[in-house]
Design an enzyme around this catalytic site. Structure first.
Site, PDB file in Angstrom:
ATOM      1  N   ASN A   9       0.878  -1.175   0.000  1.00  0.00           N
ATOM      2  CA  ASN A   9       0.000   0.000   0.000  1.00  0.00           C
ATOM      3  C   ASN A   9       0.913   1.221   0.000  1.00  0.00           C
ATOM      4  OD1 ASN A   9      -1.824   2.060   0.503  1.00  0.00           O
ATOM      5  ND2 ASN A   9      -2.939   0.940   2.084  1.00  0.00           N
ATOM      6  N   ARG A  90      -2.758  -1.976  -3.397  1.00  0.00           N
ATOM      7  CA  ARG A  90      -3.842  -1.006  -3.356  1.00  0.00           C
ATOM      8  C   ARG A  90      -3.597   0.017  -4.459  1.00  0.00           C
ATOM      9  NH1 ARG A  90      -4.287   4.275   0.193  1.00  0.00           N
ATOM     10  NH2 ARG A  90      -6.442   4.881  -0.193  1.00  0.00           N
ATOM     11  N   HIS A 178     -11.933   4.855  -0.795  1.00  0.00           N
ATOM     12  CA  HIS A 178     -11.916   4.052   0.437  1.00  0.00           C
ATOM     13  C   HIS A 178     -12.695   2.747   0.279  1.00  0.00           C
ATOM     14  CE1 HIS A 178     -11.175   8.062   2.709  1.00  0.00           C
ATOM     15  NE2 HIS A 178     -10.036   7.416   2.557  1.00  0.00           N
ATOM     16  N   ARG A 238      -7.148  18.184   3.349  1.00  0.00           N
ATOM     17  CA  ARG A 238      -7.998  18.414   2.184  1.00  0.00           C
ATOM     18  C   ARG A 238      -9.286  19.117   2.589  1.00  0.00           C
ATOM     19  NH1 ARG A 238      -7.980  12.389   0.037  1.00  0.00           N
ATOM     20  NH2 ARG A 238      -6.507  11.959   1.724  1.00  0.00           N
ATOM     21  N   GLU A 376      -7.618  -2.887   5.389  1.00  0.00           N
ATOM     22  CA  GLU A 376      -7.493  -2.856   3.934  1.00  0.00           C
ATOM     23  C   GLU A 376      -6.506  -3.913   3.438  1.00  0.00           C
ATOM     24  OE1 GLU A 376      -8.270   1.847   2.927  1.00  0.00           O
ATOM     25  OE2 GLU A 376      -6.389   1.272   3.898  1.00  0.00           O
TER      26      GLU A 376
END
Length: 395
Positions: A9, A90, A178, A238, A376
């Site tokens: 990842n 990922r 996500h 963000r 994940e």
């Protein structure tokens, strides 16, 4: 010996990895770690399941490819008999082309590079991870697992922007992100509460990147992120939802360049911009600065607004799940959200919330509220095993 898979990842300043064995219904974690702090003060961290954890500082100048090479060297030294059967990655953006994991070949890499402008902070590093792994293990299948894939199949009204229809046909639409986290939580919720798992659920993935997903039957119906990972909730750095007219004003009346605007929206906004203190929720909660408190209040406010909107989309809320770094660890944020949604039938158990329990709602709460750790890497490993056909999971 069971097949072994590695997951990678690769983010903007780190490369996370894990080694799994495909010898159970779910991939069995053997070891996990990361090279983080790339571009600043990199360090190598590793934790062996039922074993020791360790870390060491690294040379300041370290590229993503060097970090990936270091990871594979460590795995080969530490587990000399553990041949790697497949490597899962990922990949943040799969566009409209990829709605499921795929084995990566040269043609696939070319297609994935075309999505770099859609996810400039993540996609280049994801692809660097794939390229580095292909160099290190040229005969091993590389499987790309997409954050956008879980959200494919949304209805037109949840996918489109109110621009001329030709823009929608060109693929300028809401993608959502996500997805690997949400897919894992959907499966986990079936274990925790199979009845509510099939009903109307909103999952709050709250971390440095933050979004919400509304599900029915364990499938994504709508999500707060859109064309890019900027839309929806405010995040660590963000901006989240913003009036596009403000962006036009900055470009036209303040002569801001596109590059300056991009840095503002991606790197200088969100919790960091509002507080002037930090992008890290732990630092904000520990700060006495009133702007830190204001940033937290704004974050909670936007979460409540988005949950209410998503509840309307799925015809009512049957369960709420908090996950990811802030969602799993910040009792203050969870309390603000749940108490602010009491009108929906949510009631908070303050003691359970303070302990980060699995269920933080009271027995009298009409809607159960869960705190569930996401994984994940396990989801990537599962997809990799299935896609590469390594075990009974693939059949």
């Amino acid at each position: 010996m069971a097949d072994r898979v590695v997951t990678l990842n690769a983010g903007s300043s780190s490369v996370k990895f894990a080694l799994f064995a495909a010898d159970a219904e779910w991939p069995r974690l053997i070891v996990s770690g990361a090279v983080d702090g790339l571009g600043a003060r990199p360090r190598f961290r590793v934790a062996v399941v039922d074993g020791e954890a360790s870390e060491k500082q690294l040379a300041a100048k370290l590229t993503h490819r060097q970090a990936i090479a270091m990871i594979f060297e460590w795995i080969e030294d530490a587990y000399p008999v553990a041949a790697v059967s497949a490597i899962g990655h990922r990949v943040v953006h799969g566009g409209l082309r990829f709605a499921a994991p795929v084995i990566v070949d040269d043609e696939t890499l070319v297609e994935l590079r075309a999505f770099v402008p859609l996810a400039p902070l993540h996609q280049p590093h994801n692809l660097a991870g794939i390229e580095g792994a292909r160099e290190a293990f040229p005969q091993v299948p590389q499987v790309a697992c997409f954050d956008t894939a879980f959200h494919r199949g949304h209805a037109f009204v949840d996918d489109a922007y109110a621009l001329p229809y030709s823009y929608y046909e060109r693929g300028l639409r809401r993608f959502g992100f996500h997805g690997l986290s949400y897919e894992y939580i959907a499966r986990r919720l079936r274990e925790i509460d199979p009845i509510h798992a099939e009903a109307g659920v909103v999952v709050a993935h709250l971390g440095n990147g933050a979004s919400l997903c509304a599900m029915k039957g364990g499938r994504s119906v709508a999500t707060s992120m859109g064309f890019s990972a900027l839309e929806g909730l405010p995040m660590g750095t963000r901006c989240g939802q913003i009036d596009p007219g403000l962006l036009l004003y900055l470009l036209q009346s303040e002569a801001m360049t596109a590059e300056e605007l991009s840095r503002l929206l991606y790197e200088r906004s969100g919790l960091l911009g509002l507080s002037g203190v930090s992008h890290d929720m732990r630092a904000l909660e520990a700060s006495a600065d009133p702007r830190a408190a204001a940033a937290i209040a704004y974050f909670i406010h936007r979460i409540k607004m988005e949950i209410a909107a998503l509840a309307a989309v799925i015809g009512g809320l049957d369960a709420l799940v908090f996950t990811a770094g802030i969602g799993e660890r910040s009792s203050r944020v969870r309390a603000g959200v749940v108490e602010g949604l009491a009108w929906l039938g949510l009631a908070l158990d303050a003691t359970a919330n303070a302990r980060n329990d699995l269920i933080i709602s009271t027995a009298q709460s009409r809607i159960p509220v869960f705190v569930a750790a996401t994984d994940e890497e396990a989801m990537i490993a599962r997809h990799t095993i299935e896609t590469a056909g390594l075990s009974a999971m693939a059949r």
